[in-house]
Design an enzyme around this catalytic site. Structure first.
Site, PDB file in Angstrom:
ATOM      1  CG  HIS A  17      45.391  40.378  33.955  1.00 49.85           C
ATOM      2  ND1 HIS A  17      46.166  39.378  34.502  1.00 49.85           N
ATOM      3  CD2 HIS A  17      44.447  40.676  34.895  1.00 49.85           C
ATOM      4  CE1 HIS A  17      45.733  39.094  35.722  1.00 49.85           C
ATOM      5  NE2 HIS A  17      44.687  39.860  35.979  1.00 49.85           N
ATOM      6  CE  LYS A  41      45.202  37.534  45.165  1.00 48.35           C
ATOM      7  NZ  LYS A  41      44.821  38.094  43.860  1.00 48.35           N
ATOM      8  NE  ARG A  90      38.065  37.379  37.442  1.00 48.22           N
ATOM      9  CZ  ARG A  90      38.731  36.682  38.330  1.00 48.22           C
ATOM     10  NH1 ARG A  90      39.477  35.680  37.944  1.00 48.22           N
ATOM     11  NH2 ARG A  90      38.672  36.983  39.616  1.00 48.22           N
ATOM     12  CB  SER A 128      46.989  35.286  38.544  1.00 50.90           C
ATOM     13  OG  SER A 128      46.743  36.403  37.724  1.00 50.90           O
TER      14      SER A 128
HETATM   15  N1  COA Z   1      41.551  38.181  33.501  1.00 47.22           N
HETATM   16  C1  COA Z   1      42.192  37.296  34.274  1.00 47.22           C
HETATM   17  N2  COA Z   1      42.230  37.343  35.610  1.00 47.22           N
HETATM   18  C2  COA Z   1      41.564  38.351  36.176  1.00 47.22           C
HETATM   19  C3  COA Z   1      40.867  39.312  35.451  1.00 47.22           C
HETATM   20  C4  COA Z   1      40.882  39.210  34.046  1.00 47.22           C
HETATM   21  N3  COA Z   1      40.241  40.070  33.271  1.00 47.22           N
HETATM   22  N4  COA Z   1      40.319  40.176  36.309  1.00 47.22           N
HETATM   23  C5  COA Z   1      40.657  39.769  37.518  1.00 47.22           C
HETATM   24  N5  COA Z   1      41.416  38.662  37.437  1.00 47.22           N
HETATM   25  C6  COA Z   1      41.926  37.854  38.542  1.00 47.22           C
HETATM   26  C7  COA Z   1      43.386  37.963  38.763  1.00 47.22           C
HETATM   27  O1  COA Z   1      44.085  37.058  37.961  1.00 47.22           O
HETATM   28  C8  COA Z   1      43.475  37.622  40.241  1.00 47.22           C
HETATM   29  O2  COA Z   1      43.483  36.223  40.360  1.00 47.22           O
HETATM   30  P1  COA Z   1      44.055  35.491  41.654  1.00 47.22           P
HETATM   31  O3  COA Z   1      43.212  35.904  42.807  1.00 47.22           O
HETATM   32  O4  COA Z   1      43.924  34.085  41.301  1.00 47.22           O
HETATM   33  O5  COA Z   1      45.481  35.951  41.824  1.00 47.22           O
HETATM   34  C9  COA Z   1      42.163  38.160  40.814  1.00 47.22           C
HETATM   35  O6  COA Z   1      41.308  38.308  39.716  1.00 47.22           O
HETATM   36  C10 COA Z   1      42.237  39.526  41.418  1.00 47.22           C
HETATM   37  O7  COA Z   1      43.540  39.954  41.357  1.00 47.22           O
HETATM   38  P2  COA Z   1      44.079  41.379  41.140  1.00 47.22           P
HETATM   39  O8  COA Z   1      43.406  42.122  40.083  1.00 47.22           O
HETATM   40  O9  COA Z   1      45.514  41.232  40.999  1.00 47.22           O
HETATM   41  O10 COA Z   1      43.610  42.022  42.456  1.00 47.22           O
HETATM   42  P3  COA Z   1      44.062  41.698  43.916  1.00 47.22           P
HETATM   43  O11 COA Z   1      42.816  41.538  44.653  1.00 47.22           O
HETATM   44  O12 COA Z   1      45.056  40.639  44.068  1.00 47.22           O
HETATM   45  O13 COA Z   1      44.799  43.017  44.323  1.00 47.22           O
HETATM   46  C11 COA Z   1      45.234  45.337  44.193  1.00 47.22           C
HETATM   47  C12 COA Z   1      44.237  44.238  44.042  1.00 47.22           C
HETATM   48  C13 COA Z   1      46.654  44.917  43.981  1.00 47.22           C
HETATM   49  C14 COA Z   1      44.822  46.360  43.177  1.00 47.22           C
HETATM   50  C15 COA Z   1      45.009  45.858  45.629  1.00 47.22           C
HETATM   51  O14 COA Z   1      45.343  44.858  46.570  1.00 47.22           O
HETATM   52  C16 COA Z   1      45.807  47.109  45.855  1.00 47.22           C
HETATM   53  O15 COA Z   1      45.393  48.165  45.454  1.00 47.22           O
HETATM   54  N6  COA Z   1      46.976  46.958  46.536  1.00 47.22           N
HETATM   55  C17 COA Z   1      47.824  48.066  46.868  1.00 47.22           C
HETATM   56  C18 COA Z   1      47.627  48.440  48.330  1.00 47.22           C
HETATM   57  C19 COA Z   1      46.321  49.183  48.503  1.00 47.22           C
HETATM   58  O16 COA Z   1      46.128  50.280  48.019  1.00 47.22           O
HETATM   59  N7  COA Z   1      45.413  48.565  49.276  1.00 47.22           N
HETATM   60  C20 COA Z   1      44.125  49.142  49.581  1.00 47.22           C
HETATM   61  C21 COA Z   1      43.093  48.705  48.589  1.00 47.22           C
HETATM   62  S1  COA Z   1      41.503  49.309  49.071  1.00 47.22           S
END
Ligand code: COA
Length: 160
Positions: A17, A41, A90, A128
């Site tokens: 990140h 989550k 990724r 994560s």
């Molecule tokens: N390095 C390390 N890890 C990475 C990465 C990077 N460059 N890019 C992605 N990841 C990983 C994260 O660590 C995470 O791992 P995990 O699944 O083991 O926790 C995973 O990729 C994706 O996580 P994240 O980027 O946190 O996305 P998410 O899918 O959990 O949530 C939000 C995405 C929070 C942006 C989305 O749910 C959101 O917008 N929520 C707000 C409510 C909303 O608007 N919802 C409608 C969305 S259409």
């Protein structure tokens, strides 16, 4: 570009990140790292804790601020007049998931675009939840997260 949002749950913020944030910060006047919730989550860290851990990770990035939001990402964008979201990619699996999210966000807020930055190869396998799993078995996560986050994870796991 003026303002960019780098959104995620960041539970916790990893070196992957940090790499995306550093690269995105060069493309805009101000980057907002926005901590959000993913209802599918269960977070290890509270919003405040994640915010604080991210702040300590980005001290060298001058044009980056951190915020959190307990609602739809597009609503934060609308209220704060941001029209561009950055997400890291990724793998192909990420792409398929991200594409759906980007299209849904565009339906909700047509003025808002999602841009993708390809993760660096050395960070492409970090996630994560993987970091938390490895730490829960006492494994070494020093290369995956900043040192203060590694300590915070260990402390949190001991507490729980
Ligand atoms: N390095 C390390 N890890 C990475 C990465 C990077 N460059 N890019 C992605 N990841 C990983 C994260 O660590 C995470 O791992 P995990 O699944 O083991 O926790 C995973 O990729 C994706 O996580 P994240 O980027 O946190 O996305 P998410 O899918 O959990 O949530 C939000 C995405 C929070 C942006 C989305 O749910 C959101 O917008 N929520 C707000 C409510 C909303 O608007 N919802 C409608 C969305 S259409």
């Amino acid at each position: 570009m003026n303002k960019l949002i780098y959104s995620g749950t960041f539970d916790p913020f990893t070196n992957g990140h940090l790499d995306i944030a550093a690269r995105a910060s060069k493309l805009c006047a101000e980057l907002i790292i926005l901590v959000l919730s993913n209802q599918e989550k269960t977070a290890l860290f509270t919003y405040e804790e994640r915010l604080d851990l991210i702040k300590q990770s980005i001290t060298e990035l001058e044009n980056v601020k951190v915020d959190f939001w307990d609602g739809l990402l597009v609503d934060y964008c609308r209220i704060n007049d941001v029209t561009t979201i950055i997400r890291g990619l990724r793998s192909e699996t990420d792409y398929n998931y991200e594409k759906k999210m980007a299209l849904n966000n565009q339906i909700l807020l047509p003025a808002c675009e999602t841009l993708f930055i390809t993760a660096a190869p050395e960070y492409s396998c970090i996630s994560s939840s993987m970091v938390k799993t490895i730490a829960s078995y006492g494994g070494n996560i020093e290369q995956m997260v900043p040192a203060h986050i590694s300590q915070a994870i260990k402390a949190k796991l001991t507490e729980n």
